[in-house]
Design an enzyme around this catalytic site. Sequence first.
Site, PDB file in Angstrom:
ATOM      1  N   ARG A 120       0.616  -1.276   0.119  1.00  0.00           N
ATOM      2  CA  ARG A 120      -0.102   0.168  -0.100  1.00  0.00           C
ATOM      3  C   ARG A 120       0.800   1.267   0.022  1.00  0.00           C
ATOM      4  O   ARG A 120       0.497   2.288  -0.750  1.00  0.00           O
ATOM      5  CB  ARG A 120      -0.916  -0.046   1.357  1.00  0.00           C
ATOM      6  CG  ARG A 120      -1.948   1.097   1.404  1.00  0.00           C
ATOM      7  CD  ARG A 120      -2.530   1.831   0.231  1.00  0.00           C
ATOM      8  NE  ARG A 120      -3.045   0.827  -0.879  1.00  0.00           N
ATOM      9  CZ  ARG A 120      -3.532   0.921  -2.139  1.00  0.00           C
ATOM     10  NH1 ARG A 120      -2.852   2.112  -2.745  1.00  0.00           N
ATOM     11  NH2 ARG A 120      -3.931  -0.077  -2.686  1.00  0.00           N
ATOM     12  N   ASP A 147       0.741  38.606 -10.057  1.00  0.00           N
ATOM     13  CA  ASP A 147      -0.065  37.750  -9.423  1.00  0.00           C
ATOM     14  C   ASP A 147      -1.421  38.201  -9.760  1.00  0.00           C
ATOM     15  O   ASP A 147      -1.879  39.253  -9.957  1.00  0.00           O
ATOM     16  CB  ASP A 147       0.062  38.057  -7.770  1.00  0.00           C
ATOM     17  CG  ASP A 147      -0.731  37.173  -7.068  1.00  0.00           C
ATOM     18  OD1 ASP A 147      -1.006  35.913  -7.319  1.00  0.00           O
ATOM     19  OD2 ASP A 147      -1.556  37.755  -6.378  1.00  0.00           O
ATOM     20  N   GLU A 199       6.338  40.459  -5.598  1.00  0.00           N
ATOM     21  CA  GLU A 199       5.023  40.121  -5.901  1.00  0.00           C
ATOM     22  C   GLU A 199       4.289  41.474  -6.177  1.00  0.00           C
ATOM     23  O   GLU A 199       4.322  42.321  -5.496  1.00  0.00           O
ATOM     24  CB  GLU A 199       4.280  39.375  -5.005  1.00  0.00           C
ATOM     25  CG  GLU A 199       2.834  38.937  -5.636  1.00  0.00           C
ATOM     26  CD  GLU A 199       2.040  38.273  -4.561  1.00  0.00           C
ATOM     27  OE1 GLU A 199       2.122  37.159  -4.411  1.00  0.00           O
ATOM     28  OE2 GLU A 199       1.089  38.980  -3.651  1.00  0.00           O
ATOM     29  N   LYS A 216       6.035  39.132  -0.824  1.00  0.00           N
ATOM     30  CA  LYS A 216       4.529  38.942  -1.041  1.00  0.00           C
ATOM     31  C   LYS A 216       3.860  40.101  -0.610  1.00  0.00           C
ATOM     32  O   LYS A 216       4.406  41.089  -0.095  1.00  0.00           O
ATOM     33  CB  LYS A 216       4.189  37.747  -0.787  1.00  0.00           C
ATOM     34  CG  LYS A 216       5.006  36.363  -1.286  1.00  0.00           C
ATOM     35  CD  LYS A 216       4.022  35.165  -1.295  1.00  0.00           C
ATOM     36  CE  LYS A 216       3.142  35.162  -2.470  1.00  0.00           C
ATOM     37  NZ  LYS A 216       2.460  33.768  -2.403  1.00  0.00           N
TER      38      LYS A 216
END
Length: 284
Positions: free
Chosen positions: A105, A224, A202, A172
């Site tokens: 598995r 973005d 960004e 960001k």
Amino acid sequence: MLMSFAPLPDLILEPIIRNALMEDLGSYGDVTTRAVVPHNTRYSARLIAREAGIASGMQTAAIAFRLVDPALTIKCLVPDGMTFTKGQTLMEISGNAGSILSGERVALNFAGRLSGIATMTAAFVENTRGTCARITCTRKTTPGLRLVEKQAVLHGGGFNHRYSLSDAILIKDNHIAAAGGVGNVLSAVRTTASHMMKVEIEVDQLEQLAEVLELGGADVVLLDNMDNETLKKAVDMVNGRLKTEASGNVTIDRISAIAATGVDYISAGALTHSAKTVDLGLDF
């Protein structure tokens, strides 16, 4: 075949796979197999593709079987980065039947999941053909599995973005807000960052992009959530002074149009958080 890859040392991957095996085996091992399969039974098994795709996770699957039982004989027929067809045998495993069943598995989970990422990445890459754009992943990965998921992106013909927060500076919108503006973050980067550290920033508006271009200090600009028309305008504004990266709302239906705007990179979180697992099976 997409590309030939030198595998990572097994030692690097083993902790990830060992954790998965311990999760699956629990505190007392595979009680079903120990109860019903005589301990000295030997068997051969085949890892078979039930649909077409790009192989990834073959190395991890082999490690999973070997960690359960180093005496197993494993033959990989379709290495990571290779295409496969429905019904094709990807790997052969022979030895103690109980060991094969106990590792099955975890091996299939890794191979199916990672082949799904590689297969999805290859589809994205195909839609950039004829342009300069490179498809990259993001940090939107399964916790604990970033290394193998990013390897799967490479197997699909894509490229990797940052592996971690320490790889490069990526400023960001929240960094800009917390620091008080684009000028403040770029000024701070110039005075504190190592000369060896790349800087990406960004922006989501052309006015922000104009400020970045005027102030300098960045190597890459992340565009973005821009529509295709705005992306084209942004690429024209940059005019080769920075590398450009398109991000946000990146779907397979948009890839060709985004690539046509002339951006250098297209980053897509979907590669690792939304890939469909490839259906693989283990047949005795």
